[in-house]
Design an enzyme around this catalytic site. Sequence first.
Site, PDB file in Angstrom:
ATOM      1  N   SER A   1       0.851  -1.185   0.000  1.00 55.10           N
ATOM      2  CA  SER A   1       0.000   0.000   0.000  1.00 55.10           C
ATOM      3  C   SER A   1       0.891   1.240   0.000  1.00 55.10           C
ATOM      4  O   SER A   1       1.728   1.406   0.884  1.00 55.10           O
ATOM      5  CB  SER A   1      -0.878  -0.018   1.257  1.00 55.10           C
TER       6      SER A   1
ATOM      7  N   LYS B   1      -1.398  -1.116  -4.194  1.00 53.31           N
ATOM      8  CA  LYS B   1      -2.540  -0.292  -3.794  1.00 53.31           C
ATOM      9  C   LYS B   1      -2.059   1.135  -3.667  1.00 53.31           C
ATOM     10  O   LYS B   1      -0.999   1.386  -3.087  1.00 53.31           O
ATOM     11  CB  LYS B   1      -3.086  -0.809  -2.468  1.00 53.31           C
TER      12      LYS B   1
ATOM     13  N   LYS C   1      -3.248   5.235  -2.678  1.00 56.45           N
ATOM     14  CA  LYS C   1      -4.245   6.070  -2.027  1.00 56.45           C
ATOM     15  C   LYS C   1      -4.715   7.121  -3.016  1.00 56.45           C
ATOM     16  O   LYS C   1      -3.891   7.675  -3.783  1.00 56.45           O
ATOM     17  CB  LYS C   1      -3.635   6.746  -0.792  1.00 56.45           C
TER      18      LYS C   1
ATOM     19  N   ASP D   1      -7.434   3.129  -2.914  1.00 58.62           N
ATOM     20  CA  ASP D   1      -8.045   3.235  -1.578  1.00 58.62           C
ATOM     21  C   ASP D   1      -8.304   4.702  -1.262  1.00 58.62           C
ATOM     22  O   ASP D   1      -7.377   5.510  -1.203  1.00 58.62           O
ATOM     23  CB  ASP D   1      -7.096   2.631  -0.526  1.00 58.62           C
TER      24      ASP D   1
ATOM     25  N   GLU E   1     -11.361   0.780  -2.755  1.00 63.17           N
ATOM     26  CA  GLU E   1     -11.523   0.551  -1.321  1.00 63.17           C
ATOM     27  C   GLU E   1     -12.120   1.781  -0.650  1.00 63.17           C
ATOM     28  O   GLU E   1     -11.637   2.901  -0.830  1.00 63.17           O
ATOM     29  CB  GLU E   1     -10.152   0.205  -0.724  1.00 63.17           C
TER      30      GLU E   1
ATOM     31  N   ASP F   1     -13.525  -1.291   4.051  1.00 65.78           N
ATOM     32  CA  ASP F   1     -12.505  -1.387   5.099  1.00 65.78           C
ATOM     33  C   ASP F   1     -13.122  -0.774   6.363  1.00 65.78           C
ATOM     34  O   ASP F   1     -13.728  -1.490   7.185  1.00 65.78           O
ATOM     35  CB  ASP F   1     -11.242  -0.641   4.615  1.00 65.78           C
TER      36      ASP F   1
ATOM     37  N   LYS G   1      -9.255  -6.671   8.874  1.00 62.67           N
ATOM     38  CA  LYS G   1      -8.132  -6.345   9.765  1.00 62.67           C
ATOM     39  C   LYS G   1      -8.527  -6.797  11.157  1.00 62.67           C
ATOM     40  O   LYS G   1      -9.526  -6.306  11.696  1.00 62.67           O
ATOM     41  CB  LYS G   1      -7.879  -4.835   9.790  1.00 62.67           C
TER      42      LYS G   1
ATOM     43  N   GLY H   1      -3.787  -4.073   6.456  1.00 65.05           N
ATOM     44  CA  GLY H   1      -2.665  -3.796   7.360  1.00 65.05           C
ATOM     45  C   GLY H   1      -2.820  -2.432   7.989  1.00 65.05           C
ATOM     46  O   GLY H   1      -3.566  -1.584   7.493  1.00 65.05           O
TER      47      GLY H   1
END
Length: 368
Positions: A136, A162, A164, A189, A214, A239, A263, A291
């Site tokens: 990520s 991934k 952001k 995400d 996400e 998430d 998670k 994570g």
Amino acid sequence: MQIERAELFQVPLELREPFESSAGAVHVRSILLVALSGGGITGWGECVAGETPHYSPETTETAWAALTERLLPTIRGTTLTVDTEAIEHHWTRFPGHPMARAAVEMAIWDLDAKRRGVPLCIALGGQQKPVAAGVSIGLQRDDDALYRRVEGFLEDGYRRIKVKIKPRRDIMTLRGIRDRFGNIPLIADANSAYTIGDMTVLREMDDFILMMIEQPLAPDDFDGHAQLQERLLTPICLDESIVSLDDAERALDQGSCRIINIKPGRVGGLARARGIHDLCRERDVAVWCGGMHESGIGRAHNVALATLPGFTLPGDISASRRYFEKDLVTPEWELEDGSLTPLEAPGIGVEVDLPRILELSVRRSTIG
Ligand code: OSB
Ligand code: MG
């Protein structure tokens, strides 16, 4: 066997590079570690609460208070094991604080597995096998900096990238990645940075054939996510929205997502995480392990969980090096063929570097 002693450590660990998301930037992780001992064995858990209440209402401070004032004093002296019903019953006296509770629950899992002499992955019902690792990447200064990061992590062998995103740092960036790196497995995400009013831009993302988007909308917006999912080809992965089994059931019933990021910290522990995994598996919904910039201790728990059969997508489970100059465990977590593998040793398998933890701790509490 009794839990004779409970200890809590606060260990600040600097990230090798600051991590920025739509919620802000993190430079240092204030890691809380729980150690539960009995009969000469110690089990370890990690609390993933952040320094600020952005990702969830819990923070290092709220978790410290919950752990020292309630959770640890009431665990010490008990003979609680991972027998889920007894633990769940115990927790009913302490609502909330899922991340603090998860740290205790994970330590009990580790303690129990070590007593039984089995690796945690086996204790959980998984297998001792490699799990595919993704990475990520936080928001970068500019897109060129991001492309360099993507290139580097692909070279390292990560199986999925991934990135952001947030409004105005999305379409161009994603197009740039596709233009440069082709058909790589890619997730965007948003950490809740959009609203349903952003439908148009979110639909444009369908062009990029993402594995998933996400958490585009607010955590409590199950209806909005359902409306959005109906109009998107790209699967939505939740998430922040999924804090309990009920949330997962609701999201799947309403069509708010097609994938769930699990998670253990966010949902209150490994048993609850496994429960969400089981539900998703019954419904043929893919899950993956998220994570929270864990140290090697939390990572060991995540890796063990991710060996369950429903974790069919690469997790945000990266090597120690991706996060920290030096981890708190030996061996450090290393990528091998794009995967991390739980060790064969009992419990979390890795050895905890207690002298280093003692040296780095800025706060410590011992009960018992
Ligand atoms: O949204 O998945 C997230 C880190 C902290 C809080 C929330 C998130 C993340 C990450 C990093 O994306 C995942 C990792 O590599 O640990
Ligand atoms: Mg996320």
